[in-house]
Write an enzyme that holds these catalytic residues in place. Structure first.
Site, PDB file in Angstrom:
ATOM      1  N   ASN A  86      -8.153  -5.118 -10.487  1.00 58.59           N
ATOM      2  CA  ASN A  86      -7.104  -4.146 -10.187  1.00 58.59           C
ATOM      3  C   ASN A  86      -6.030  -4.183 -11.284  1.00 58.59           C
ATOM      4  OD1 ASN A  86      -5.146  -2.464  -9.167  1.00 58.59           O
ATOM      5  ND2 ASN A  86      -5.244  -3.286  -7.089  1.00 58.59           N
ATOM      6  N   GLU A 125      -1.541 -12.422  -4.520  1.00 53.77           N
ATOM      7  CA  GLU A 125      -2.897 -12.379  -5.049  1.00 53.77           C
ATOM      8  C   GLU A 125      -3.257 -10.924  -5.284  1.00 53.77           C
ATOM      9  OE1 GLU A 125      -2.526 -16.114  -2.758  1.00 53.77           O
ATOM     10  OE2 GLU A 125      -2.384 -14.053  -2.048  1.00 53.77           O
ATOM     11  N   TYR A 129       2.836  -5.573 -11.639  1.00 59.95           N
ATOM     12  CA  TYR A 129       3.419  -6.891 -11.415  1.00 59.95           C
ATOM     13  C   TYR A 129       3.927  -7.501 -12.722  1.00 59.95           C
ATOM     14  CZ  TYR A 129       0.954  -6.217  -6.998  1.00 59.95           C
ATOM     15  OH  TYR A 129       0.481  -5.703  -5.814  1.00 59.95           O
ATOM     16  N   ALA A 164       0.834  -1.196   0.000  1.00 60.44           N
ATOM     17  CA  ALA A 164       0.000   0.000   0.000  1.00 60.44           C
ATOM     18  C   ALA A 164       0.869   1.246   0.000  1.00 60.44           C
ATOM     19  CB  ALA A 164      -0.938   0.010   1.208  1.00 60.44           C
TER      20      ALA A 164
END
Length: 150
Positions: free
Chosen positions: A114, A109, A121, A76
């Protein structure tokens, strides 16, 4: 990536700030106690913090390193710092730490909706590994499992 950001390991005094970032970032946040547990009790946990030029925590990335695999638990960044490469920096730092600890693979995960995170990633060479049906408890959304060889 932002040039004025440094990275360091989370310690107990950082937990309240990390928890605030968690609460503002996720619909079902971890508890304050769970972060204290990660710092004090979970021998497999390692949390990387992103620190700005004012010595403020602006993001974090948690992972568990077990045997030869690192599992990202949460990533985050504070809203004001998003879009500046902080998440990428956190992930690159976590990947480097995992390599130094002898991890061979990293998994995570991510919500199937998203796309911003998925694109990050994939930029870091993560590959799609499968779907966990109904993984997210707030809305039953599926999770995409992603992995990368370190």
């Amino acid at each position: 990536m932002s040039r004025n950001v440094t990275y360091r390991k989370m310690v107990s005094d950082d937990v309240p700030t990390v928890y605030e970032i968690e609460v503002t970032s996720f619909p079902v946040p971890w508890t304050l106690d769970s972060f204290y547990y990660e710092v004090h009790e979970n021998q497999y946990a390692h949390y990387v913090l992103a620190i700005d030029e004012n010595d403020s925590i602006i993001g974090f990335c948690g992972m568990w390193m077990v045997i030869d695999a690192a599992q990202i638990t949460n990533v985050a960044v504070i809203e004001e710092a998003r879009g500046r490469g902080i998440g990428e920096g956190l992930m690159r730092e976590a990947m480097q730490i995992a390599r130094l600890h002898g991890m061979e693979v990293m998994t995570l995960e991510v919500r199937v909706t998203n796309m911003v995170a998925q694109n990050l990633y994939r930029k870091l060479q993560f590959q799609d590994g499968g779907i966990r049906k109904g993984y997210y408890t707030d809305n039953g959304e599926d999770a995409l499992v992603m992995w990368v060889n370190l």
